[in-house]
Design a protein around this motif. Structure first.
Motif, PDB file in Angstrom:
ATOM      1  N   GLY A  12       0.819  -1.215   0.000  1.00 48.71           N
ATOM      2  CA  GLY A  12       0.000   0.000   0.000  1.00 48.71           C
ATOM      3  C   GLY A  12       0.843   1.250   0.000  1.00 48.71           C
ATOM      4  N   GLU A  34       2.129   4.721   2.019  1.00 50.75           N
ATOM      5  CA  GLU A  34       2.292   5.308   3.347  1.00 50.75           C
ATOM      6  C   GLU A  34       2.360   6.832   3.203  1.00 50.75           C
ATOM      7  OE1 GLU A  34       2.067   3.922   6.532  1.00 50.75           O
ATOM      8  OE2 GLU A  34       2.050   6.055   6.902  1.00 50.75           O
ATOM      9  N   TYR A  35       1.734   7.507   4.139  1.00 52.12           N
ATOM     10  CA  TYR A  35       1.655   8.966   4.091  1.00 52.12           C
ATOM     11  C   TYR A  35       2.822   9.521   4.890  1.00 52.12           C
ATOM     12  CZ  TYR A  35      -2.819   7.517   2.362  1.00 52.12           C
ATOM     13  OH  TYR A  35      -3.786   6.904   1.613  1.00 52.12           O
ATOM     14  N   ARG A  74       0.074  14.532   2.931  1.00 43.74           N
ATOM     15  CA  ARG A  74      -1.231  14.645   2.267  1.00 43.74           C
ATOM     16  C   ARG A  74      -1.132  14.121   0.831  1.00 43.74           C
ATOM     17  NH1 ARG A  74      -3.435  17.997   5.862  1.00 43.74           N
ATOM     18  NH2 ARG A  74      -1.973  19.441   6.817  1.00 43.74           N
ATOM     19  N   LEU A  75      -2.157  13.410   0.428  1.00 42.13           N
ATOM     20  CA  LEU A  75      -2.175  12.888  -0.939  1.00 42.13           C
ATOM     21  C   LEU A  75      -3.586  12.958  -1.481  1.00 42.13           C
ATOM     22  CD1 LEU A  75      -0.143   9.550  -0.690  1.00 42.13           C
ATOM     23  CD2 LEU A  75       0.679  11.738  -1.548  1.00 42.13           C
ATOM     24  N   CYS A  76      -3.718  13.322  -2.731  1.00 42.56           N
ATOM     25  CA  CYS A  76      -5.037  13.312  -3.343  1.00 42.56           C
ATOM     26  C   CYS A  76      -5.371  11.867  -3.730  1.00 42.56           C
ATOM     27  CB  CYS A  76      -5.068  14.276  -4.528  1.00 42.56           C
ATOM     28  SG  CYS A  76      -4.522  13.554  -6.059  1.00 42.56           S
ATOM     29  N   PRO A  77      -6.584  11.593  -4.211  1.00 40.06           N
ATOM     30  CA  PRO A  77      -6.949  10.215  -4.532  1.00 40.06           C
ATOM     31  C   PRO A  77      -5.957   9.519  -5.476  1.00 40.06           C
ATOM     32  CG  PRO A  77      -8.907  11.559  -4.523  1.00 40.06           C
ATOM     33  CD  PRO A  77      -7.748  12.502  -4.347  1.00 40.06           C
ATOM     34  N   SER A 135      -3.061   8.261  -3.418  1.00 41.89           N
ATOM     35  CA  SER A 135      -3.446   7.098  -2.613  1.00 41.89           C
ATOM     36  C   SER A 135      -3.594   5.854  -3.482  1.00 41.89           C
ATOM     37  CB  SER A 135      -4.767   7.357  -1.877  1.00 41.89           C
ATOM     38  OG  SER A 135      -4.543   8.219  -0.784  1.00 41.89           O
ATOM     39  N   ALA A 136      -3.933   6.057  -4.758  1.00 44.85           N
ATOM     40  CA  ALA A 136      -4.132   4.909  -5.646  1.00 44.85           C
ATOM     41  C   ALA A 136      -2.825   4.451  -6.293  1.00 44.85           C
ATOM     42  CB  ALA A 136      -5.134   5.271  -6.745  1.00 44.85           C
ATOM     43  N   MET A 190      -2.097   0.869  -6.108  1.00 43.31           N
ATOM     44  CA  MET A 190      -3.007   0.092  -6.958  1.00 43.31           C
ATOM     45  C   MET A 190      -2.550   0.140  -8.420  1.00 43.31           C
ATOM     46  SD  MET A 190      -6.456   1.575  -5.256  1.00 43.31           S
ATOM     47  CE  MET A 190      -7.777   0.796  -6.157  1.00 43.31           C
TER      48      MET A 190
END
Ligand code: SF4
Ligand code: SF4
Ligand code: SF4
Ligand code: SF4
Lengths: 524, 156
Positions: free
Chosen positions: A36, A38-39, A48-51, A54-55, A58
Motif C-alpha cells: 500500500g 504510506e503517508y 497529504r495525498l489526493c486520490p 493514494s491509488a 493500486m
C-alpha cells in the motif's frame, strides 16, 4: 506498524508522478510484494495525498499493468519485438517518433538524440491536453509566498477536484484576511466555486473570452456579456480592480474538452498577465515537449502514405484519443504503455514512479528517486532505444516557434459557436482526481434536473451518450451544477475521451478537443 | 486516551482524498463516504465510534464491540453474518447497506497504523483532524458546526 514483523516491511520513498504537484509518499512492501501507500509526514506535502496519490500502489500493482510487448493483444518476446523495430527504423524516412506523457526530460533528450542519429526527421508531441499550451508558464515556478502576498486570486476550472493539494494553501489564504478575494471562473458549479468570494459562471467554453475582456482587450464586434453570460458591469468593475494588481495569482486548470479554444486560453492568460502583472500558475498533469513538427504535419504525411510507422513514447497516445483512428488509417503504431491495451503494438515501460530522473513540477524541477522496481517485462526508454541502434548522440532539442495568434478572429469564432443555439446537448470534460483512470470510480455524467425530467431520467439511471465518433454508457448524477443543455463527465478513460470532437487549429497547427454535441437517452 | 476524527467544515474542499485513502488501504468500499447534505454541502462522513453505538445494539450476533479504553467500535469480519442490521441502525448512515464481500464495512480508526487514520493523513486541506477529547474541547473546531465564512458552501 502493528501486528506485522517490522523486518518484513520496507517503505520506499517516491515522488507522485500523476500531476505537477510532486507530492511525496512511501510505497509499503512486505514479503508478498506491494502492500500500500504510506503517508510520509516529512514529505513535500506533509503526507497529504489526493486520490491519485493514494491509488499509486493500486496502479503499480494493477492487473492491467503491461509486462510483455503485445501485438494486437498477443504477447511477443522482446527480442522479436526489437528485431521488428530495428527493421522499422531501418527506413527512417517512413517513420515518425512522437511523445506524450510519462517521459522525463532525460528520456526526451535520449529520444531526440536517437532520432538524430538514425535520421528520423519527423518528431512531434502527441500530448493534446489543453495544459500543453501552458508550458511557458511552468518556466517560472510557483512559490507559496506568491500567494501570501496576493490580495486577489483567480481560479479557472475546478482546481480543488483536479489538484486537491492546492486547496489548503488557497483556503488558508482566503481565511487569513477577509479582504482576500478568490474569484472562480467556470461553466460548471464546482467545489472550488463554492469556496470563491465571487463565482463567474460563464457559458460553456467561453473562459478565454472573459479573460480577454478582463484584460481590456479590444474585441470589436463581440458582445462579451452576451457570449460569456457575464454582465458587462461586473467585468468592468473587476477589470479595474485587477489593473496593476501585480501581487495577484491566476491558477489555471481547465481540463480536456472544457473550452473551445485551448490556444486562445493560453493567449488570454498571457494577456491577463501583461495587463495586471498577476502571476499565472498552471496546474497540469504533464507539460509535454516540442517536436520538430506539429502532429498535424505527421497526419498529413500519413494521408500521403509517406509515413507508415509511428513510435510513440509515453502512455496516452493513441489509446486515449480513439477518435483520431480515422485520420491515422494505415499507420502502423508502436506505443509504449504502462497499462495493457489490445489495439496496436504495445511496448511495456516503467511508470515515472519507477524511474530515475527529473520531473518538472509547478514548484520547479524535482528528482525522481528510482527506488521502485518496474515489472520485469517493462523496459526503460533508454533500453528500448539502445536495442534499436548501437550508437547514441545528443540531438538538437527542438524549440517552440513563436506563433502569433489572431485573438479577434478567434474570439469572433467562439461567439459564433455559442450563438448558434441547437436543441442538442453539449458534453464538456471535467477532471476529478477521484475518478483516476477509472480505478476508484467509473465516470459519472452530470445532468441538469430539468433535462433529466424531460428525458425521463432518474437518479442512478444508466444513460447512453452518443457523439459522432462513439457511444458510452454512464451512470448519471442529477445536479444543478450543470446548466440546461449541458452534460459534464470526467474525461479519464478512453471510453469517455473518445466521445469528444477534435479540431485542427490551423494557426497553431494543434489538435484541440472541444465541448461536443451529443445525443443522450436512457439505456434500455 | 480516546482520539477522534474531527472534520473542520470550513476547510473541507470535497476532494474525496480521505475516501480514496480508505478505499486504497482496505481494498474495498471506503469506510468514510461522502454525502450530499440537502444539496448544500458535500461532506465526508465516517463512523463516530459512538458512546452508545446503535449498530452494536442492533447486531444479532454481537459482531460489533466497543473497547472501553480506546472508544473504538469494531466489527469482527469473522462473526458478521451480513444481515445489514447495523447499516439500518446507524443514525449517521456510515455503514453502507450494499455489502462488499457480504460483510459490513466498518471504520477501524486505522487501528493497524500507529500514526493514526489514513483518511486524516491524506486529507488535502487539513479539514480532517485526529484529536483527543481534551484537544477537541480546546480547539474551536469542535464547536463549529456551521461555516464561519458567509461565502463558503455557497451554491450559485
Ligand atoms: S496532488 Fe498530484 S502529486 Fe499530489 S498526490 Fe495528487 S496527483 Fe500526486
Ligand atoms: S456505525 Fe454508526 S452507530 Fe455504530 S458506532 Fe459508528 S456512527 Fe455509531
Ligand atoms: S480511520 Fe481508517 S478505516 Fe476509518 S475511515 Fe479513516 S481511513 Fe477508513
Ligand atoms: S480529504 Fe479532507 S478536504 Fe478532501 S473531502 Fe476529505 S475531509 Fe474534505
Amino acid at each position: 506498524m502493528k501486528n506485522i514483523d517490522p523486518k518484513t516491511i520496507t517503505i520506499k520513498r517516491a515522488l507522485c508522478p500523476f500531476c505537477s504537484f510532486g507530492c511525496e509518499f512511501g510505497i509499503i512492501f512486505n514479503d508478498f510484494g506491494i502492500k500500500g501507500v504510506e503517508y510520509v509526514k516529512d514529505g513535500n506535502s506533509n503526507g497529504r495525498l489526493c486520490p491519485r496519490g493514494s491509488a499509486a500502489a493500486m496502479y503499480l500493482d494493477h492487473p492491467r499493468r503491461s509486462t510483455m510487448p503485445l501485438k494486437s493483444g498477443k504477447a511477443v518476446v522482446w527480442s522479436k519485438m526489437a528485431k521488428e523495430l530495428r527493421k522499422v527504423v531501418g527506413s527512417p524516412k517512413s517513420v515518425a517518433v512522437t511523445f506524450d506523457r510519462n517521459v522525463t526530460p532525460e528520456e526526451y533528450a535520449a529520444i531526440v538524440g536517437f532520432c538524430d542519429s538514425v535520421g528520423i526527421g519527423y518528431t512531434a508531441s502527441t500530448y493534446f491536453e489543453p495544459e500543453h499550451n501552458l508550458r511557458p508558464f511552468l518556466e517560472k515556478p510557483f512559490a507559496p509566498a506568491d500567494l501570501d502576498k496576493a490580495k486577489i486570486a483567480f481560479v479557472l476550472g475546478d482546481i480543488f477536484n483536479q489538484a486537491p493539494m492546492s486547496s489548503r494553501a488557497i483556503i488558508e489564504w482566503k481565511m487569513k484576511d477577509k479582504k482576500n478575494e478568490l474569484i472562480a471562473i467556470d461553466s460548471l458549479n464546482t467545489h472550488t466555486a463554492g469556496f470563491a468570494s465571487q463565482f463567474l459562471r460563464v457559458n460553456i467554453g467561453t473562459e478565454p473570452l472573459l479573460l480577454l475582456a478582463l484584460a481590456q482587450e479590444n474585441l470589436d464586434g463581440v458582445d462579451i456579456a452576451k457570449v460569456t453570460g457575464i454582465d458587462a458591469r461586473v467585468v468592468k468593475e473587476l477589470s479595474n480592480k485587477i489593473k496593476n494588481s501585480s501581487k495577484g495569482v491566476i491558477f489555471a486548470s481547465l481540463p480536456f474538452g472544457h473550452t473551445y479554444d485551448p490556444g486562445l486560453y493560453a493567449e488570454s492568460l498571457d494577456r491577463m498577465h501583461e495587463f495586471s502583472g498577476m502571476k499565472v500558475v498552471p496546474f497540469v498533469e504533464f507539460a509535454g515537449y516540442e517536436g520538430s513538427q506539429p502532429f498535424v504535419s505527421i497526419m498529413e504525411m500519413v494521408k500521403r502514405k509517406k509515413i507508415k510507422n509511428l513510435i510513440n513514447f509515453g502512455e496516452l497516445f493513441p489509446f486515449y484519443y480513439p477518435q483520431l483512428a480515422g485520420s491515422l488509417k494505415g499507420l502502423n503504431i508502436y506505443a509504449t504503455s504502462t497499462l495493457k491495451h489490445t489495439d496496436h503494438t504495445l511496448l511495456p515501460v516503467p511508470l515515472s514512479l519507477e524511474k530515475e530522473g527529473t520531473v518538472v513540477t509547478t514548484f520547479g524541477k524535482r528528482k525522481l528517486t528510482g527506488n521502485i522496481e518496474p515489472p520485469s517485462g517493462a523496459k526503460s526508454v533508454e533500453a528500448i532505444l539502445s536495442m534499436l541502434s548501437s550508437g547514441s548522440s545528443t540531438g538538437k532539442m527542438p524549440h517552440a516557434v513563436e506563433k502569433k495568434i489572431d485573438v479577434k478572429e478567434r474570439a469572433r469564432r467562439i461567439a459564433e459557436i455559442t450563438e448558434t443555439k441547437k436543441k442538442s446537448f453539449k458534453l464538456v470534460g471535467e477532471k476529478v482526481a477521484y475518478n483516476f483512470l477509472g480505478f476508484l470510480e467509473g465516470e459519472i455524467l452530470k445532468i441538469n434536473p430539468y433535462d433529466a425530467t424531460e428525458l425521463g431520467i432518474g437518479a442512478d439511471d444508466i444513460v447512453t451518450i452518443k457523439s459522432k465518433y462513439d457511444a458510452a454508457d454512464l451512470p448519471v448524477r442529477i445536479t444543478e451544477d450543470v446548466d440546461q443543455g449541458l452534460l459534464a463527465a470526467p474525461a479519464e478513460t478512453p471510453a469517455v475521451r473518445g466521445l469528444f470532437e477534435y479540431e485542427i487549429d490551423s494557426e497553431l497547427q494543434a489538435v484541440n478537443f472541444i465541448p461536443t454535441e451529443v445525443k443522450i437517452c436512457r439505456k434500455g | 486516551m480516546q482520539k477522534r476524527i474531527v472534520l473542520d467544515l470550513d476547510l473541507c474542499c470535497g476532494c474525496r482524498s480521505c475516501e480514496a485513502a480508505c478505499k486504497a488501504a482496505f481494498k474495498g468500499e471506503a469506510r468514510i463516504r461522502h454525502g450530499d447534505i440537502a444539496g448544500v454541502a458535500y461532506l465526508p462522513l465516517a463512523c463516530k465510534h459512538c458512546k452508545q453505538p446503535l449498530c452494536l445494539a442492533s447486531c444479532p450476533v454481537e459482531a460489533i464491540t466497543k473497547d472501553d479504553n480506546t472508544g473504538l467500535v469494531t466489527r469482527s469480519a469473522m462473526v458478521c453474518i451480513g444481515c445489514k442490521s447495523c447499516a439500518f441502525a446507524c443514525p449517521f448512515g456510515v455503514i453502507d447497506a450494499p455489502l462488499v464481500r457480504h460483510i459490513s464495512q466498518k471504520c477501524s480508526l486505522c487501528a493497524d497504523r500507529d500514526e493514526g487514520p489514513r483518511c486524516v493523513a491524506a486529507c488535502s486541506s487539513g479539514a480532517l483532524q485526529w484529536l483527543s477529547d481534551e484537544e477537541i474541547e480546546q480547539h474551536e473546531v469542535g464547536m463549529r458546526m456551521v461555516s464561519k465564512d458567509l461565502f463558503f458552501r455557497r451554491k450559485a
